[in-house]
Design a protein around this motif. Sequence first.
Motif, PDB file in Angstrom:
ATOM      1  N   GLU A  12       0.825  -1.215   0.000  1.00 38.92           N
ATOM      2  CA  GLU A  12       0.000   0.000   0.000  1.00 38.92           C
ATOM      3  C   GLU A  12       0.855   1.260   0.000  1.00 38.92           C
ATOM      4  N   ARG A  13       2.041   1.196   0.620  1.00 40.23           N
ATOM      5  CA  ARG A  13       2.954   2.349   0.645  1.00 40.23           C
ATOM      6  C   ARG A  13       3.954   2.301  -0.521  1.00 40.23           C
ATOM      7  N   ILE A  14       3.755   1.357  -1.435  1.00 36.66           N
ATOM      8  CA  ILE A  14       4.611   1.145  -2.599  1.00 36.66           C
ATOM      9  C   ILE A  14       6.066   0.903  -2.168  1.00 36.66           C
ATOM     10  N   GLU A  15       6.217   0.118  -1.141  1.00 34.63           N
ATOM     11  CA  GLU A  15       7.527  -0.316  -0.660  1.00 34.63           C
ATOM     12  C   GLU A  15       7.709  -1.766  -1.113  1.00 34.63           C
ATOM     13  N   LEU A  16       7.974  -1.924  -2.398  1.00 33.44           N
ATOM     14  CA  LEU A  16       7.959  -3.250  -3.002  1.00 33.44           C
ATOM     15  C   LEU A  16       9.012  -4.187  -2.421  1.00 33.44           C
ATOM     16  N   ARG A  17      10.200  -3.676  -2.214  1.00 27.44           N
ATOM     17  CA  ARG A  17      11.260  -4.532  -1.665  1.00 27.44           C
ATOM     18  C   ARG A  17      10.847  -5.081  -0.299  1.00 27.44           C
ATOM     19  N   ASP A  18      10.332  -4.215   0.560  1.00 24.84           N
ATOM     20  CA  ASP A  18       9.925  -4.647   1.893  1.00 24.84           C
ATOM     21  C   ASP A  18       8.740  -5.606   1.826  1.00 24.84           C
ATOM     22  N   ALA A  19       7.813  -5.356   0.899  1.00 21.82           N
ATOM     23  CA  ALA A  19       6.670  -6.257   0.729  1.00 21.82           C
ATOM     24  C   ALA A  19       7.156  -7.648   0.331  1.00 21.82           C
ATOM     25  N   LEU A  20       8.066  -7.693  -0.618  1.00 23.45           N
ATOM     26  CA  LEU A  20       8.566  -8.984  -1.081  1.00 23.45           C
ATOM     27  C   LEU A  20       9.384  -9.703  -0.006  1.00 23.45           C
ATOM     28  N   MET A  21      10.093  -8.952   0.806  1.00 24.48           N
ATOM     29  CA  MET A  21      10.833  -9.580   1.907  1.00 24.48           C
ATOM     30  C   MET A  21       9.878 -10.269   2.879  1.00 24.48           C
ATOM     31  N   GLU A  22       8.745  -9.647   3.142  1.00 33.39           N
ATOM     32  CA  GLU A  22       7.742 -10.264   4.024  1.00 33.39           C
ATOM     33  C   GLU A  22       7.139 -11.509   3.376  1.00 33.39           C
ATOM     34  N   ILE A  23       6.891 -11.448   2.079  1.00 31.59           N
ATOM     35  CA  ILE A  23       6.334 -12.598   1.374  1.00 31.59           C
ATOM     36  C   ILE A  23       7.332 -13.755   1.385  1.00 31.59           C
ATOM     37  N   VAL A  24       8.606 -13.452   1.161  1.00 31.41           N
ATOM     38  CA  VAL A  24       9.634 -14.490   1.212  1.00 31.41           C
ATOM     39  C   VAL A  24       9.697 -15.108   2.604  1.00 31.41           C
ATOM     40  N   GLU A  25       9.442 -14.311   3.617  1.00 38.81           N
ATOM     41  CA  GLU A  25       9.453 -14.841   4.979  1.00 38.81           C
ATOM     42  C   GLU A  25       8.342 -15.882   5.172  1.00 38.81           C
ATOM     43  N   ILE A  26       7.223 -15.708   4.492  1.00 39.25           N
ATOM     44  CA  ILE A  26       6.156 -16.724   4.557  1.00 39.25           C
ATOM     45  C   ILE A  26       6.697 -18.052   4.040  1.00 39.25           C
ATOM     46  N   ALA A  27       7.472 -18.019   2.969  1.00 44.42           N
ATOM     47  CA  ALA A  27       8.067 -19.246   2.428  1.00 44.42           C
ATOM     48  C   ALA A  27       9.030 -19.868   3.436  1.00 44.42           C
ATOM     49  N   ARG A  28       9.822 -19.033   4.093  1.00 43.81           N
ATOM     50  CA  ARG A  28      10.765 -19.561   5.102  1.00 43.81           C
ATOM     51  C   ARG A  28      10.020 -20.223   6.255  1.00 43.81           C
ATOM     52  N   VAL A  29       8.965 -19.563   6.725  1.00 48.78           N
ATOM     53  CA  VAL A  29       8.167 -20.125   7.819  1.00 48.78           C
ATOM     54  C   VAL A  29       7.535 -21.444   7.375  1.00 48.78           C
ATOM     55  N   GLY A  30       7.023 -21.470   6.147  1.00 49.34           N
ATOM     56  CA  GLY A  30       6.411 -22.689   5.624  1.00 49.34           C
ATOM     57  C   GLY A  30       7.407 -23.833   5.529  1.00 49.34           C
ATOM     58  N   ASN A  31       8.599 -23.549   5.035  1.00 43.07           N
ATOM     59  CA  ASN A  31       9.629 -24.589   4.957  1.00 43.07           C
ATOM     60  C   ASN A  31       9.999 -25.115   6.337  1.00 43.07           C
ATOM     61  N   ARG A  32      10.170 -24.194   7.271  1.00 43.95           N
ATOM     62  CA  ARG A  32      10.522 -24.598   8.639  1.00 43.95           C
ATOM     63  C   ARG A  32       9.403 -25.458   9.240  1.00 43.95           C
TER      64      ARG A  32
END
Length: 150
Positions: A12-32
């Motif tokens: 929403e704040r057009i902070e794409l890098r930070d948004a994608l970092m959070e999305i990647v964290e979902i993948a890390r949590v899922g793998n763990r």
Amino acid sequence: MGHFRSAEEHYERIELRDALMEIVEIARVGNRYLNERQPWELIRGNKDEAGAVMLNALHMVKALSIGLWPVMPKSMEDLWSMAGFGKLTWADAYEPPRPGTRVSNVRPLFRKISYDEFKAMMRKLDEIRDVKDRNRYPWEQVYLPASSDE
């Protein structure tokens, strides 16, 4: 769903890098989660628990794919089809998949590239940057002086 909510705020704040970092964290949590719960072992003794673990993992895939949709819509729509989700909306990330959701026709979304292909891509990117830099007006080019600490 905290990472997804945070990604949503970054988008929403057009902070794409930070948004994608959070999305990647979902993948890390899922793998763990999958590595810790080991549904491939659970299924031998408790099919219901193994099913619950897989449903939770599928929910993470659903949220992850919705979060990545703004940057790779075609690939995520292909994933939605394989995962049996159909067309999703942003709000669907907060809803777990229904028990009995059938995952089918699974195939890789991306092909593996060789190191040589990667090097060629990086050379092409450098060429594009060089052309872009050459076509700038002099006042758009910023050169930083060498450090005086040397």
